[in-house]
Design a protein around this motif. Sequence first.
Motif, short mmCIF file in Angstrom:
data_model
loop_
_atom_site.label_atom_id
_atom_site.label_comp_id
_atom_site.label_asym_id
_atom_site.label_seq_id
_atom_site.Cartn_x
_atom_site.Cartn_y
_atom_site.Cartn_z
N GLU A 101 -6.30 3.22 9.77
CA GLU A 101 -6.82 1.86 9.66
C GLU A 101 -5.72 0.80 9.55
OE1 GLU A 101 -7.23 3.75 5.47
OE2 GLU A 101 -7.41 4.36 7.59
N ASP A 102 -4.47 1.25 9.42
CA ASP A 102 -3.35 0.32 9.33
C ASP A 102 -2.51 0.38 10.60
OD1 ASP A 102 -3.94 -0.56 6.73
OD2 ASP A 102 -2.96 1.21 5.85
N ARG B 153 0.82 -1.22 0.00
CA ARG B 153 0.00 0.00 0.00
C ARG B 153 0.85 1.26 0.00
NH1 ARG B 153 -5.02 1.77 4.09
NH2 ARG B 153 -5.58 3.62 2.86
#
Length: 255
Positions: A207-208, A39
């Motif tokens: 969110e990571d 990502r």
Amino acid sequence: MPSPFPGMDPFIEQQEWEDFHQRFNNLLADLLAPNVEPRYIARVERRVYVESPPSNGLPARWADVAVMLVDHGGGGLATAEATEVETATEECVLPMPIERRETYLVIRERETQEVITIIETLSPANKRAGTGRREYLSKRETVLQSETHLVELDLLRGGLRLPTMTPQPPADYYAIISRSHLRPRATLMHWTLRDHLPTILVPLKREDPDVPLDLQTALTTVYDRARYQLSLNYHAELTPPSDERDRAWINQRIS
């Protein structure tokens, strides 16, 4: 041959900092890459600015101009017809601007190229009064007002510390991890010359999960690859000087 110190080698600061700074940031990017992909991508970026050197503190010297008046005995004053004034000439050194090139680490979201996290390893120019510090603090203020996380690594004993609203505990080295959604609160890590460098947690999008970054592994690898044991003069005086207790410990490590 490994460094004689368990953590940061204080002799790097005054003798090999420019080389170390670039190698260290490059290696941090290499260590982060497999933990943030696919990502994110980690890249080393550069900034350039011109720093005005500090004054040498010497007083200005001016040549004297003398006007000689001669009394001819008649009560009046007249200018001497032939007066030679000898002007002293000597060499001086002018404060020439210095171009500074610094690297820093950026973690971007791969698809959008959005800057998620900036990792700064402070340089001496960032920690002394002058252009370099003003430039850095201006950039820092911009980042702190954005949605970008900021990680600051201070691996230099000398110079001015980064400004914080709360007092910093006494230590030799610091790391500040500022998560954008928690500001103005930040995590302050600190350690001494006698300690190993810590593993820090680098924030990504909320969110990571954070990713670990082992600063000691980076330091040890850079020292070994650069072979600093061949270039560092361990008999030189440290700047800034260490206190008496640390001086005895340092002498024991390098003897």
